[in-house]
Motif scaffolding. Sequence first.
Motif, PDB file in Angstrom:
ATOM      1  N   GLY A 259       0.770  -1.233   0.000  1.00  0.00           N
ATOM      2  CA  GLY A 259       0.000   0.000   0.000  1.00  0.00           C
ATOM      3  C   GLY A 259       0.799   1.280   0.000  1.00  0.00           C
ATOM      4  O   GLY A 259       0.235   2.371  -0.060  1.00  0.00           O
ATOM      5  N   GLY A 260       2.115   1.173   0.065  1.00  0.00           N
ATOM      6  CA  GLY A 260       2.921   2.375   0.030  1.00  0.00           C
ATOM      7  C   GLY A 260       2.899   3.023  -1.348  1.00  0.00           C
ATOM      8  O   GLY A 260       2.387   2.463  -2.319  1.00  0.00           O
ATOM      9  N   GLY A 261       3.463   4.226  -1.444  1.00  0.00           N
ATOM     10  CA  GLY A 261       3.519   4.912  -2.719  1.00  0.00           C
ATOM     11  C   GLY A 261       3.904   6.365  -2.563  1.00  0.00           C
ATOM     12  O   GLY A 261       4.376   6.790  -1.496  1.00  0.00           O
ATOM     13  N   LEU A 262       3.690   7.108  -3.634  1.00  0.00           N
ATOM     14  CA  LEU A 262       4.024   8.535  -3.681  1.00  0.00           C
ATOM     15  C   LEU A 262       2.728   9.343  -3.695  1.00  0.00           C
ATOM     16  O   LEU A 262       1.857   9.095  -4.547  1.00  0.00           O
TER      17      LEU A 262
ATOM     18  N   THR B 288       1.415  16.327  -0.536  1.00  0.00           N
ATOM     19  CA  THR B 288       1.034  16.803   0.794  1.00  0.00           C
ATOM     20  C   THR B 288      -0.479  16.939   0.895  1.00  0.00           C
ATOM     21  O   THR B 288      -1.120  17.478  -0.013  1.00  0.00           O
ATOM     22  N   GLY B 289      -1.020  16.419   1.988  1.00  0.00           N
ATOM     23  CA  GLY B 289      -2.464  16.455   2.187  1.00  0.00           C
ATOM     24  C   GLY B 289      -3.183  15.223   1.688  1.00  0.00           C
ATOM     25  O   GLY B 289      -4.387  15.054   1.956  1.00  0.00           O
ATOM     26  N   GLY B 290      -2.484  14.372   0.970  1.00  0.00           N
ATOM     27  CA  GLY B 290      -3.097  13.166   0.427  1.00  0.00           C
ATOM     28  C   GLY B 290      -3.233  12.060   1.458  1.00  0.00           C
ATOM     29  O   GLY B 290      -2.873  12.220   2.635  1.00  0.00           O
ATOM     30  N   SER B 291      -3.733  10.928   0.996  1.00  0.00           N
ATOM     31  CA  SER B 291      -3.993   9.795   1.866  1.00  0.00           C
ATOM     32  C   SER B 291      -3.419   8.514   1.270  1.00  0.00           C
ATOM     33  O   SER B 291      -3.324   8.381   0.048  1.00  0.00           O
ATOM     34  N   LEU B 292      -3.073   7.599   2.139  1.00  0.00           N
ATOM     35  CA  LEU B 292      -2.672   6.250   1.770  1.00  0.00           C
ATOM     36  C   LEU B 292      -3.196   5.294   2.822  1.00  0.00           C
ATOM     37  O   LEU B 292      -3.335   5.669   3.997  1.00  0.00           O
ATOM     38  N   ARG B 293      -3.420   4.077   2.402  1.00  0.00           N
ATOM     39  CA  ARG B 293      -3.809   3.016   3.339  1.00  0.00           C
ATOM     40  C   ARG B 293      -2.812   1.883   3.217  1.00  0.00           C
ATOM     41  O   ARG B 293      -2.701   1.253   2.160  1.00  0.00           O
ATOM     42  N   LEU B 294      -2.087   1.642   4.286  1.00  0.00           N
ATOM     43  CA  LEU B 294      -1.144   0.529   4.340  1.00  0.00           C
ATOM     44  C   LEU B 294      -1.838  -0.700   4.904  1.00  0.00           C
ATOM     45  O   LEU B 294      -2.660  -0.596   5.819  1.00  0.00           O
ATOM     46  N   SER B 295      -1.480  -1.843   4.361  1.00  0.00           N
ATOM     47  CA  SER B 295      -2.002  -3.103   4.866  1.00  0.00           C
ATOM     48  C   SER B 295      -0.848  -4.030   5.193  1.00  0.00           C
ATOM     49  O   SER B 295       0.211  -3.960   4.577  1.00  0.00           O
ATOM     50  N   CYS B 296      -1.089  -4.887   6.139  1.00  0.00           N
ATOM     51  CA  CYS B 296      -0.095  -5.886   6.538  1.00  0.00           C
ATOM     52  C   CYS B 296      -0.820  -7.222   6.669  1.00  0.00           C
ATOM     53  O   CYS B 296      -1.740  -7.358   7.485  1.00  0.00           O
ATOM     54  N   ALA B 297      -0.413  -8.171   5.850  1.00  0.00           N
ATOM     55  CA  ALA B 297      -1.011  -9.497   5.868  1.00  0.00           C
ATOM     56  C   ALA B 297      -0.125 -10.440   6.662  1.00  0.00           C
ATOM     57  O   ALA B 297       1.095 -10.487   6.441  1.00  0.00           O
ATOM     58  N   ALA B 298      -0.733 -11.164   7.574  1.00  0.00           N
ATOM     59  CA  ALA B 298       0.013 -12.073   8.435  1.00  0.00           C
ATOM     60  C   ALA B 298      -0.316 -13.518   8.114  1.00  0.00           C
ATOM     61  O   ALA B 298      -1.473 -13.868   7.838  1.00  0.00           O
TER      62      ALA B 298
ATOM     63  N   SER C   6      -4.119  13.344   5.536  1.00  0.00           N
ATOM     64  CA  SER C   6      -3.429  14.629   5.725  1.00  0.00           C
ATOM     65  C   SER C   6      -1.917  14.429   5.802  1.00  0.00           C
ATOM     66  O   SER C   6      -1.245  14.952   6.701  1.00  0.00           O
ATOM     67  N   LEU C   7      -1.388  13.687   4.873  1.00  0.00           N
ATOM     68  CA  LEU C   7       0.031  13.345   4.908  1.00  0.00           C
ATOM     69  C   LEU C   7       0.912  14.570   4.722  1.00  0.00           C
ATOM     70  O   LEU C   7       0.553  15.517   3.990  1.00  0.00           O
ATOM     71  N   LYS C   8       2.051  14.524   5.372  1.00  0.00           N
ATOM     72  CA  LYS C   8       3.024  15.617   5.343  1.00  0.00           C
ATOM     73  C   LYS C   8       4.356  15.082   4.833  1.00  0.00           C
ATOM     74  O   LYS C   8       4.635  13.879   4.955  1.00  0.00           O
TER      75      LYS C   8
ATOM     76  N   VAL D 253       5.992  11.432   0.562  1.00  0.00           N
ATOM     77  CA  VAL D 253       5.050  12.539   0.495  1.00  0.00           C
ATOM     78  C   VAL D 253       5.785  13.744  -0.079  1.00  0.00           C
ATOM     79  O   VAL D 253       6.743  14.236   0.527  1.00  0.00           O
ATOM     80  N   SER D 254       5.343  14.197  -1.231  1.00  0.00           N
ATOM     81  CA  SER D 254       6.005  15.324  -1.885  1.00  0.00           C
ATOM     82  C   SER D 254       5.354  16.635  -1.463  1.00  0.00           C
ATOM     83  O   SER D 254       4.156  16.707  -1.225  1.00  0.00           O
ATOM     84  N   SER D 255       6.182  17.674  -1.388  1.00  0.00           N
ATOM     85  CA  SER D 255       5.684  18.992  -0.963  1.00  0.00           C
ATOM     86  C   SER D 255       5.205  19.803  -2.150  1.00  0.00           C
ATOM     87  O   SER D 255       5.380  19.420  -3.290  1.00  0.00           O
TER      88      SER D 255
END
Length: 124
Positions: free
Chosen positions: A8-11, A14-24, A85-87, A122-124
């Motif tokens: 779920g990571g990525g570029l 600023t102000g955007g959103s991401l959702r990380l997931s972790c599968a076990a 609200s990523l910074k 997160v790019s400014s």
Amino acid sequence: QVQLVESGGGLVHTGGSLRLSCAASGRTFSTYAMGWFRQAPGKEREFVATISRTGTTTYYTNSVKGRFTISRDNAKNTVSLQMNSLKPEDTAVYYCAARPGLATGTQPGAYDYWGQGTQVTVSS
């Protein structure tokens, strides 16, 4: 033993959103408290958020409170980190980690199992 795989990571801007997931892997996921940590270049790995085995207790580092939400689905063996609200200072490799037992923890040494990490930029 448990194996963890983040996604779920990525570029984002600023102000955007991401959702990380972790599968076990494994059938004992619900016996582990889970945590998210991050590590920026040249810095030590730092605590981001943790969640108890049942999901009833969560704790966040001050810098992400009100912006990030940790959650888990024990039926699907997953833990997620919703990041809003990523910074630019959130830029790092994000890791999920598993800690056997009831108590959550904020120190990396308290966790026994780690994923390989996913890059968040997160790019400014």
